[in-house]
Design a protein around this motif. Structure first.
Motif, PDB file in Angstrom:
ATOM      1  N   LEU A 149       0.843  -1.192   0.000  1.00  0.00           N
ATOM      2  CA  LEU A 149       0.000   0.000   0.000  1.00  0.00           C
ATOM      3  C   LEU A 149       0.875   1.238   0.000  1.00  0.00           C
ATOM      4  O   LEU A 149       1.785   1.354   0.823  1.00  0.00           O
ATOM      5  CB  LEU A 149      -0.918   0.015   1.225  1.00  0.00           C
ATOM      6  CG  LEU A 149      -1.837   1.233   1.374  1.00  0.00           C
ATOM      7  CD1 LEU A 149      -2.811   1.329   0.199  1.00  0.00           C
ATOM      8  CD2 LEU A 149      -2.603   1.175   2.695  1.00  0.00           C
ATOM      9  N   ARG A 151       0.866   5.757  -0.659  1.00  0.00           N
ATOM     10  CA  ARG A 151       0.031   6.959  -0.623  1.00  0.00           C
ATOM     11  C   ARG A 151      -0.655   7.080  -1.975  1.00  0.00           C
ATOM     12  O   ARG A 151      -0.014   7.325  -2.994  1.00  0.00           O
ATOM     13  CB  ARG A 151       0.907   8.176  -0.345  1.00  0.00           C
ATOM     14  CG  ARG A 151       0.136   9.468  -0.206  1.00  0.00           C
ATOM     15  CD  ARG A 151       1.078  10.585   0.184  1.00  0.00           C
ATOM     16  NE  ARG A 151       0.370  11.848   0.362  1.00  0.00           N
ATOM     17  CZ  ARG A 151       0.960  12.969   0.770  1.00  0.00           C
ATOM     18  NH1 ARG A 151       2.260  12.982   1.038  1.00  0.00           N
ATOM     19  NH2 ARG A 151       0.252  14.070   0.912  1.00  0.00           N
ATOM     20  N   THR A 192       1.707   7.714   4.607  1.00  0.00           N
ATOM     21  CA  THR A 192       0.307   8.134   4.591  1.00  0.00           C
ATOM     22  C   THR A 192      -0.334   7.607   5.875  1.00  0.00           C
ATOM     23  O   THR A 192       0.360   7.290   6.834  1.00  0.00           O
ATOM     24  CB  THR A 192      -0.399   7.624   3.317  1.00  0.00           C
ATOM     25  OG1 THR A 192      -1.753   8.086   3.298  1.00  0.00           O
ATOM     26  CG2 THR A 192      -0.350   6.120   3.178  1.00  0.00           C
ATOM     27  N   GLU A 197      -6.273   6.581   3.186  1.00  0.00           N
ATOM     28  CA  GLU A 197      -6.424   5.634   2.075  1.00  0.00           C
ATOM     29  C   GLU A 197      -7.741   4.874   2.118  1.00  0.00           C
ATOM     30  O   GLU A 197      -8.172   4.326   1.100  1.00  0.00           O
ATOM     31  CB  GLU A 197      -5.258   4.631   2.088  1.00  0.00           C
ATOM     32  CG  GLU A 197      -3.878   5.260   2.092  1.00  0.00           C
ATOM     33  CD  GLU A 197      -3.673   6.266   0.973  1.00  0.00           C
ATOM     34  OE1 GLU A 197      -4.184   6.042  -0.148  1.00  0.00           O
ATOM     35  OE2 GLU A 197      -3.010   7.300   1.217  1.00  0.00           O
ATOM     36  N   HIS A 200     -10.784   5.089  -0.588  1.00  0.00           N
ATOM     37  CA  HIS A 200     -10.495   5.049  -2.021  1.00  0.00           C
ATOM     38  C   HIS A 200     -10.504   3.647  -2.616  1.00  0.00           C
ATOM     39  O   HIS A 200     -10.162   3.482  -3.788  1.00  0.00           O
ATOM     40  CB  HIS A 200      -9.139   5.697  -2.282  1.00  0.00           C
ATOM     41  CG  HIS A 200      -9.054   7.113  -1.808  1.00  0.00           C
ATOM     42  ND1 HIS A 200      -9.794   8.131  -2.376  1.00  0.00           N
ATOM     43  CD2 HIS A 200      -8.333   7.678  -0.812  1.00  0.00           C
ATOM     44  CE1 HIS A 200      -9.519   9.270  -1.745  1.00  0.00           C
ATOM     45  NE2 HIS A 200      -8.639   9.026  -0.784  1.00  0.00           N
TER      46      HIS A 200
END
Length: 209
Positions: A149, A151, A192, A197, A200
């Motif tokens: 994962l 940003r 981040t 997150e 999204h």
């Protein structure tokens, strides 16, 4: 003394499927004034050893086995005596870079590690690669996500050993269930948070990274 998080950025080449790309990698060093672990020994063993500042290196933890995350691991292990830890599902990738030197220990889902009195939980998050893992440290309010994962979205899945639906499942089920304020320290680029997150996922699925 409580554990702290230090960042070293190293530069080198990512190579897979016959292509090569120049990349900057985040090397995360977590520990106190006496001991530490390195998360992803990328490109420059000497620079990583210098950044340790004389602290005992307890382990070299690999979030996955793409060459840009492991290329300096054997040299750093040789210099420090620290073991290299990798999830066994990434051994085929590891052997592409280091055919004559296996990791020392296996990582497993839900495994607990500890450094400087701080526990880490291993989360198996396949998709970017079969053996990709993230490391969650509740006491530090942080998860180290490797290339699972970033940003702004999930890690790339357009090359061999990767699978987009699997990485989406990993992010949804293993990472976005963490507390919203948890910092996400990534393998490349800026950090981040889970909160930033979490809204999204639908967009990422629609884009089909």
């Amino acid at each position: 003394m409580a554990a702290r998080i230090d960042l070293l950025v190293t530069s080198g080449t990512f190579a897979l499927d016959g292509g090569q790309w120049d990349v900057d990698n985040n090397v995360w060093i977590v520990g106190d004034d006496s001991e530490a672990v390195v998360i992803d020994a990328a490109h420059d063993a000497s620079a990583i050893e210098a950044a340790l500042g004389g602290r005992r290196l307890r382990a070299i933890i690999c979030t996955h086995a793409h060459n840009d995350h492991i290329d300096a691991a054997p040299a750093l292990a040789e210099a420090t005596g620290a073991p290299i830890l990798l999830h066994p599902d990434d051994l085929p990738l590891w052997k592409q870079t280091h055919p004559d030197r296996l990791p020392d220990q296996e990582l497993a889902d839900h495994q607990m590690l500890e450094i400087a009195g701080t526990p880490f939980q291993v989360l198996h998050t396949p998709g970017h690669s079969p053996g990709a893992v993230c490391l969650y440290a509740p006491a530090l309010n942080a998860v180290f996500s490797g290339d699972t994962l970033f940003r702004g979205g999930p890690g790339a899945t357009g090359r061999s050993f990767s699978h987009f639906p699997t990485i989406i499942d990993s992010i949804r089920d293993r990472l976005l269930t963490l507390p919203p304020a948890v910092a996400v320290h990534t393998g490349h680029g800026d950090s981040t948070t889970i909160a930033a997150e979490s809204g999204h996922l639908g967009e990422w699925i629609a884009r089909g990274h």
